[in-house]
Write an enzyme that holds these catalytic residues in place. Structure first.
Site, short mmCIF file in Angstrom:
data_model
loop_
_atom_site.label_atom_id
_atom_site.label_comp_id
_atom_site.label_asym_id
_atom_site.label_seq_id
_atom_site.Cartn_x
_atom_site.Cartn_y
_atom_site.Cartn_z
N GLU A 158 0.81 -0.90 -0.20
CA GLU A 158 0.12 0.10 -0.29
C GLU A 158 0.96 1.42 0.36
O GLU A 158 0.24 2.44 -0.78
CB GLU A 158 -1.21 -0.13 1.34
CG GLU A 158 -1.79 -0.88 0.91
CD GLU A 158 -3.40 -1.17 -0.24
OE1 GLU A 158 -2.56 -0.27 -0.66
OE2 GLU A 158 -2.98 -2.59 -0.49
N HIS A 214 1.72 2.29 -3.52
CA HIS A 214 0.16 2.73 -4.23
C HIS A 214 0.22 4.18 -3.73
O HIS A 214 0.39 5.41 -4.26
CB HIS A 214 -1.02 1.91 -3.55
CG HIS A 214 -1.08 1.09 -4.22
ND1 HIS A 214 -1.65 1.03 -6.05
CD2 HIS A 214 -1.86 -0.63 -4.21
CE1 HIS A 214 -1.94 0.09 -6.41
NE2 HIS A 214 -2.27 -1.61 -5.04
N GLU A 238 -0.27 -0.62 -9.46
CA GLU A 238 -0.03 -1.79 -9.39
C GLU A 238 1.26 -1.97 -9.06
O GLU A 238 1.83 -3.18 -9.40
CB GLU A 238 -0.97 -3.80 -9.97
CG GLU A 238 -0.79 -4.53 -8.79
CD GLU A 238 -1.69 -3.88 -7.70
OE1 GLU A 238 -1.67 -3.20 -7.48
OE2 GLU A 238 -1.38 -5.52 -6.72
ZN ZN Z 1 -2.35 -2.84 -5.19
#
Ligand code: ZN
Length: 489
Positions: free
Chosen positions: A255, A258, A284
């Protein structure tokens, strides 16, 4: 004011409202009292109505016809606005509202069906969802391929034929590698009891070491890890399983990847159409390269091993090398979200082929379970033992996410390309990672990719960053080299 200026003023306000909606969603999964659900649904639906009206406002169409780009940034903003407007105005209001009403009900039916391992009770909901999304895909595609049209919501300017060809080249190499690894001696897993406080302290250290900016973000607990927000407010969540610390630690790194993309977009693009990640696949690629190529590398796990011993005392695995093997352990299993770097992609390919057939009308809901089980047997070599380990395991189809799955594997492919170029530019990377220092790697990604947001189309974003047209070669070479060495093949 030019037509472009008017458009951008409108888009900025729409994006601000959309960020508010996202923050309500974050709150719902982290802080909201349980009894507030009904009111929150109404609040979010009201905001959604405002957003939908703004996004389909006929005045936008007229401004888009007149607007002209004077530079690359304006051209990219117009590209994003025109695509979104065309998409949103092609979906009849009746269909949008039917989908909005069906989604929470179908999700609830899926949750019960999964708990009971009862495919039949979910089938009527799935049939309805498939019918509506087929219709939506056809409306957006306007004569083109409905699956491609749906996929473009998550991965614009990428067609499913290209994705299918990439996956077809990857599958035999992945299956062969998987068989070789599973036929070799398996290293021991990390076992023990890892208290929540300690896991969260190590998570926070990891986030800091990966450059997460806590002055513009925060970490909280949620059932499913996610990141949300953009610009100066990008929040992440993680979860804790007391006996499986890697779940928490690697979810956090994922995360943070991201979040780094959103936090890294240039401040001049804040709240504009290009002021965010360009696609789910490119997004991603950031989470995966942070989590896998960097986070699960021998060099970085050497540092993490030390950090874990410092926090938890002696571990069940003796040294840094066995810790590295435990982090990258490959075992049999049914569940996508628990899969290792090799098998994860096979899980995605299975879903991609099935959902493409569903959207093209070549496969119906009633035959989905059998199609899943047959395909799983052929790719993984053992039968699915129950629906919750098979066709009922993922939430995606119950909420109408058709076309989303391939972006996970595309992210892996893109991460492979980026990692190859990163290593070429930083031959001394391992020495830094061994100290827990990711600044050269994360700085490279920010400079080459993150700061541009959605300035370039997805594949161009990757090509610009890594200096070549992306394909699966670098990922496959990386996986084979890593796991052949680890398993002494
Ligand atoms: Zn992801």
């Amino acid at each position: 004011m030019t037509a472009y200026d008017d458009l951008m003023a409108h888009a900025r306000q729409t994006e601000a409202l959309s960020q508010i909606s996202g923050r309500l969603g974050w709150d719902q999964q982290t802080m909201m009292p349980r009894g507030s659900n009904a009111q929150r649904s109404e609040e979010m639906a009201a905001l959604e109505d405002v957003l939908h009206a703004r996004r389909t406002d006929p005045r936008l169409g007229e401004l888009l016809d007149r607007a002209e780009a004077t530079d690359d940034v304006a051209a990219a903003n117009l590209r994003e606005l025109r695509r979104d407007y065309a998409r949103n105005t092609r979906v009849p209001a009746r269909l949008a509202s039917e989908l909005a009403r069906l989604t929470p009900l179908a999700q609830a039916a899926w949750e019960e069906a999964r708990l009971a391992d009862d495919v039949a009770s979910f089938l009527p909901w799935l049939e309805k969802m498939i019918a509506l999304r087929r219709e939506e895909g056809q409306a957006i595609a306007a004569g083109g391929d409905p699956y491609d049209a749906l996929m473009a919501d998550y991965e614009p300017e990428t067609d499913s034929e290209t994705v299918a060809a990439t996956f077809d080249r990857m599958r035999p190499r992945l299956v062969a590698l998987r068989e070789a690894v599973l036929g070799a001696d398996s290293p021991p897993a990390l076992t023990g009891h890892f208290p929540q406080d300690g896991q969260l302290r190590v998570s926070r250290r990891l986030a800091e070491h990966f450059g997460y900016d806590f002055t513009r973000g925060r970490i909280d607990l949620a059932v499913h890890p996610f990141s949300s927000g953009s610009g100066t407010d990008v929040r992440i969540t993680t979860r804790v399983a007391i006996e499986e610390p890697f779940n928490c630690l690697y979810s956090t790194i994922h995360e943070v990847g991201h979040a780094a993309y959103e936090q890294g977009v240039g401040a001049e693009h804040l709240l504009t159409p290009i002021g965010r990640g360009v696609s789910m696949g490119v997004h991603e690629s950031q989470s995966r390269i942070y989590e896998n190529q960097i986070g699960r590398s021998r060099a970085f796990t050497g540092w993490l091993h030390g950090a874990m011993v410092q926090e938890f005392g002696a571990l069940s695995v003796a040294d840094a090398e066995s810790f590295y093997a435990a982090v990258n352990r490959v075992t049999t299993g049914y569940i996508r979200t628990e899969a290792d770097e090799i098998q994860y992609n096979l899980h995605i390919m299975l879903r991609f082929d099935l959902e493409r057939d569903l959207m093209r009308g070549k496969l119906d809901a009633a035959d989905l379970e059998e199609a899943w089980n047959t395909r799983f047997m052929s790719d993984f070599g053992y039968p699915v033992d129950r629906p919750s380990h098979g066709v009922l395991q993922d939430v995606h189809w119950s909420v109408g996410l058709f076309g989303y799955f391939p972006t996970y594997a595309l992210g892996n492919v893109y991460a492979g390309c980026l990692y190859q170029s990163l290593r070429a530019d930083h031959p001394d990377l391992d020495a830094q990672l061994a100290q827990g220092d990711t600044s050269a790697a994360t700085g490279w990604l920010r400079e080459k990719l993150q700061r541009f947001g959605a300035l370039r189309a997805p594949r161009d974003t990757i090509a610009h960053a890594c200096g070549f047209t992306p394909d699966e070669g670098p990922l496959m070479d990386y996986l084979e080299a890593k796991f052949r060495a680890l398993y002494r093949l």
